[in-house]
Design a protein around this motif. Sequence first.
Motif, PDB file in Angstrom:
ATOM      1  N   VAL A 153       9.907   2.983  -1.077  1.00 43.44           N
ATOM      2  CA  VAL A 153       8.701   2.153  -1.138  1.00 43.44           C
ATOM      3  C   VAL A 153       8.645   1.211   0.057  1.00 43.44           C
ATOM      4  O   VAL A 153       7.603   1.059   0.710  1.00 43.44           O
ATOM      5  CB  VAL A 153       8.653   1.360  -2.452  1.00 43.44           C
ATOM      6  CG1 VAL A 153       7.566   0.287  -2.410  1.00 43.44           C
ATOM      7  CG2 VAL A 153       8.418   2.297  -3.633  1.00 43.44           C
ATOM      8  N   GLN A 154       9.763   0.586   0.376  1.00 45.16           N
ATOM      9  CA  GLN A 154       9.804  -0.343   1.506  1.00 45.16           C
ATOM     10  C   GLN A 154       9.463   0.352   2.822  1.00 45.16           C
ATOM     11  O   GLN A 154       8.809  -0.227   3.690  1.00 45.16           O
ATOM     12  CB  GLN A 154      11.186  -0.985   1.605  1.00 45.16           C
ATOM     13  CG  GLN A 154      11.486  -1.982   0.503  1.00 45.16           C
ATOM     14  CD  GLN A 154      12.843  -2.628   0.678  1.00 45.16           C
ATOM     15  OE1 GLN A 154      13.863  -2.074   0.254  1.00 45.16           O
ATOM     16  NE2 GLN A 154      12.867  -3.783   1.308  1.00 45.16           N
ATOM     17  N   ASN A 155       9.912   1.586   2.952  1.00 44.36           N
ATOM     18  CA  ASN A 155       9.658   2.335   4.186  1.00 44.36           C
ATOM     19  C   ASN A 155       8.185   2.684   4.361  1.00 44.36           C
ATOM     20  O   ASN A 155       7.752   3.009   5.466  1.00 44.36           O
ATOM     21  CB  ASN A 155      10.494   3.617   4.209  1.00 44.36           C
ATOM     22  CG  ASN A 155      11.970   3.338   4.370  1.00 44.36           C
ATOM     23  OD1 ASN A 155      12.361   2.289   4.855  1.00 44.36           O
ATOM     24  ND2 ASN A 155      12.804   4.277   3.945  1.00 44.36           N
ATOM     25  N   MET A 156       7.405   2.625   3.287  1.00 41.61           N
ATOM     26  CA  MET A 156       5.976   2.915   3.362  1.00 41.61           C
ATOM     27  C   MET A 156       5.136   1.669   3.582  1.00 41.61           C
ATOM     28  O   MET A 156       3.938   1.771   3.864  1.00 41.61           O
ATOM     29  CB  MET A 156       5.517   3.626   2.084  1.00 41.61           C
ATOM     30  CG  MET A 156       6.031   5.040   1.941  1.00 41.61           C
ATOM     31  SD  MET A 156       5.359   5.893   0.481  1.00 41.61           S
ATOM     32  CE  MET A 156       3.605   5.976   0.879  1.00 41.61           C
ATOM     33  N   PRO A 169       8.434  -5.607  -2.802  1.00 47.12           N
ATOM     34  CA  PRO A 169       9.589  -5.630  -1.908  1.00 47.12           C
ATOM     35  C   PRO A 169       9.174  -5.682  -0.445  1.00 47.12           C
ATOM     36  O   PRO A 169       8.123  -5.134  -0.081  1.00 47.12           O
ATOM     37  CB  PRO A 169      10.304  -4.306  -2.231  1.00 47.12           C
ATOM     38  CG  PRO A 169       9.213  -3.400  -2.676  1.00 47.12           C
ATOM     39  CD  PRO A 169       8.239  -4.274  -3.417  1.00 47.12           C
ATOM     40  N   PRO A 170       9.965  -6.312   0.408  1.00 45.34           N
ATOM     41  CA  PRO A 170       9.593  -6.479   1.816  1.00 45.34           C
ATOM     42  C   PRO A 170       9.380  -5.124   2.503  1.00 45.34           C
ATOM     43  O   PRO A 170      10.149  -4.191   2.309  1.00 45.34           O
ATOM     44  CB  PRO A 170      10.796  -7.216   2.423  1.00 45.34           C
ATOM     45  CG  PRO A 170      11.474  -7.855   1.255  1.00 45.34           C
ATOM     46  CD  PRO A 170      11.265  -6.935   0.104  1.00 45.34           C
ATOM     47  N   GLY A 171       8.315  -5.038   3.284  1.00 47.33           N
ATOM     48  CA  GLY A 171       8.024  -3.801   3.999  1.00 47.33           C
ATOM     49  C   GLY A 171       8.894  -3.623   5.231  1.00 47.33           C
ATOM     50  O   GLY A 171       9.280  -4.606   5.872  1.00 47.33           O
ATOM     51  N   LEU A 172       9.175  -2.363   5.559  1.00 43.92           N
ATOM     52  CA  LEU A 172      10.040  -2.041   6.698  1.00 43.92           C
ATOM     53  C   LEU A 172       9.363  -1.120   7.710  1.00 43.92           C
ATOM     54  O   LEU A 172       9.951  -0.801   8.740  1.00 43.92           O
ATOM     55  CB  LEU A 172      11.323  -1.358   6.203  1.00 43.92           C
ATOM     56  CG  LEU A 172      12.207  -2.167   5.247  1.00 43.92           C
ATOM     57  CD1 LEU A 172      13.341  -1.290   4.717  1.00 43.92           C
ATOM     58  CD2 LEU A 172      12.777  -3.397   5.952  1.00 43.92           C
ATOM     59  N   ARG A 173       8.131  -0.710   7.435  1.00 42.49           N
ATOM     60  CA  ARG A 173       7.463   0.252   8.307  1.00 42.49           C
ATOM     61  C   ARG A 173       7.077  -0.379   9.638  1.00 42.49           C
ATOM     62  O   ARG A 173       6.517  -1.474   9.685  1.00 42.49           O
ATOM     63  CB  ARG A 173       6.214   0.793   7.602  1.00 42.49           C
ATOM     64  CG  ARG A 173       5.413   1.795   8.424  1.00 42.49           C
ATOM     65  CD  ARG A 173       4.134   2.202   7.704  1.00 42.49           C
ATOM     66  NE  ARG A 173       3.278   3.007   8.568  1.00 42.49           N
ATOM     67  CZ  ARG A 173       2.020   3.347   8.289  1.00 42.49           C
ATOM     68  NH1 ARG A 173       1.482   2.952   7.138  1.00 42.49           N
ATOM     69  NH2 ARG A 173       1.305   4.063   9.134  1.00 42.49           N
ATOM     70  N   GLY A 174       7.364   0.332  10.727  1.00 47.73           N
ATOM     71  CA  GLY A 174       6.970  -0.123  12.054  1.00 47.73           C
ATOM     72  C   GLY A 174       5.479   0.051  12.273  1.00 47.73           C
ATOM     73  O   GLY A 174       4.829   0.898  11.647  1.00 47.73           O
ATOM     74  N   LEU A 206      -2.046   4.072  -0.291  1.00 45.85           N
ATOM     75  CA  LEU A 206      -0.885   4.929  -0.083  1.00 45.85           C
ATOM     76  C   LEU A 206      -0.170   5.160  -1.412  1.00 45.85           C
ATOM     77  O   LEU A 206      -0.032   4.228  -2.212  1.00 45.85           O
ATOM     78  CB  LEU A 206       0.089   4.304   0.921  1.00 45.85           C
ATOM     79  CG  LEU A 206      -0.432   4.069   2.334  1.00 45.85           C
ATOM     80  CD1 LEU A 206       0.652   3.411   3.191  1.00 45.85           C
ATOM     81  CD2 LEU A 206      -0.907   5.369   2.978  1.00 45.85           C
ATOM     82  N   LEU A 207       0.285   6.386  -1.623  1.00 44.79           N
ATOM     83  CA  LEU A 207       0.972   6.726  -2.864  1.00 44.79           C
ATOM     84  C   LEU A 207       2.418   7.127  -2.564  1.00 44.79           C
ATOM     85  O   LEU A 207       2.666   8.065  -1.805  1.00 44.79           O
ATOM     86  CB  LEU A 207       0.257   7.868  -3.579  1.00 44.79           C
ATOM     87  CG  LEU A 207       0.592   8.039  -5.061  1.00 44.79           C
ATOM     88  CD1 LEU A 207       0.094   6.845  -5.869  1.00 44.79           C
ATOM     89  CD2 LEU A 207      -0.018   9.328  -5.614  1.00 44.79           C
ATOM     90  N   ALA A 208       3.354   6.393  -3.164  1.00 46.22           N
ATOM     91  CA  ALA A 208       4.784   6.693  -3.052  1.00 46.22           C
ATOM     92  C   ALA A 208       5.185   7.539  -4.257  1.00 46.22           C
ATOM     93  O   ALA A 208       5.140   7.065  -5.397  1.00 46.22           O
ATOM     94  CB  ALA A 208       5.601   5.409  -3.000  1.00 46.22           C
ATOM     95  N   ILE A 209       5.591   8.782  -4.001  1.00 43.95           N
ATOM     96  CA  ILE A 209       5.878   9.739  -5.063  1.00 43.95           C
ATOM     97  C   ILE A 209       7.357  10.103  -5.023  1.00 43.95           C
ATOM     98  O   ILE A 209       7.854  10.601  -4.002  1.00 43.95           O
ATOM     99  CB  ILE A 209       5.026  11.008  -4.904  1.00 43.95           C
ATOM    100  CG1 ILE A 209       3.534  10.638  -4.831  1.00 43.95           C
ATOM    101  CG2 ILE A 209       5.283  11.991  -6.045  1.00 43.95           C
ATOM    102  CD1 ILE A 209       2.644  11.795  -4.417  1.00 43.95           C
TER     103      ILE A 209
END
Length: 310
Positions: A153-156, A169-174, A206-209
């Motif tokens: 989820v964070q990576n998205m 949760p804190p986001g990590l996507r560039g 966006l959908l995290a599956i």
Amino acid sequence: MAEANRTKYLRNVLLVFGIFALTGTLSAQEAVKHLNPVIEKLAAGKPFIGFQTGNLSFENARTMARADADYVYVDMEHTPMDFPALGQFAMGMVDKASALRKGSPAPNMALFARFAPYGREGAQWIAKHALDAGLMGVIFNGIDTPEQALLAVQNMRYPQKRTSKYQNPPGLRGYGPATAAYVWGISTAEYERRADVWPLNPDGDLLAIMMIESTEGVKNADAIAAVPGVGAIFLGAGSDLRQSLGVEENSPEIEQAFQTILRACLARNVACGITAVTAQNIARRLAEGWKMIRTTNAALVQWRASPAGR
């Protein structure tokens, strides 16, 4: 003089028509809560049905863009991870005629993909590349623990602005939204606003599956479903789960595991997905409470023609 007046009249008519057309388009866009058609359905409490493909040709992209379903996902778990081809496929699914007809850039079909790394590998770059290509969701295979689901989820997510109501949760996507914004048909600023995971952010598109495919994942199903930002849990056909359980195909233990995960999804109000390749099976799974169905076009047509699908 008469000719000049006629020309001026026509010019004014066309100008007024253009203004009305533009106003109608803007109004239609403003009325669309979600550009992601799958999230639009889930937000309304409806299931979504779609297909899997490994064909990244332009012809297939064009076909999928106008298919009578809700999503298509590209399987790159068992095929080469060809990101340039995936990007071309995403652009090939841009259907301007549909956008003009609806007055909205929202596509008819959401594009997802799944990739080779397992959840336990924590391959953080995968989601970034997939979303930067314009995908509306990522299927993370082999998720065994809530910690793995949380990282997915964070990576998205982009890191949130200080004013955001959805910091964790804190986001990590560039940050590199240019291509994705082009594919979505919106500005980069609008893409940034919409490019967050639903339902954590109710405005997200966006959908995290997560895919649960192991005995450990089954044990942790409730904890995985409880992770903020998990939009769906997908089981597919359960072949890897069967291998992890150490049983034969069609063993009752597989269905027992399916139902365990479904109960966790229903308890947490998370969409649960499964494969159903006959009209009868689609009807059965929907009646049980599954909200995500992977099927074939033939089965989908047959189901829609049946009393259950009408």
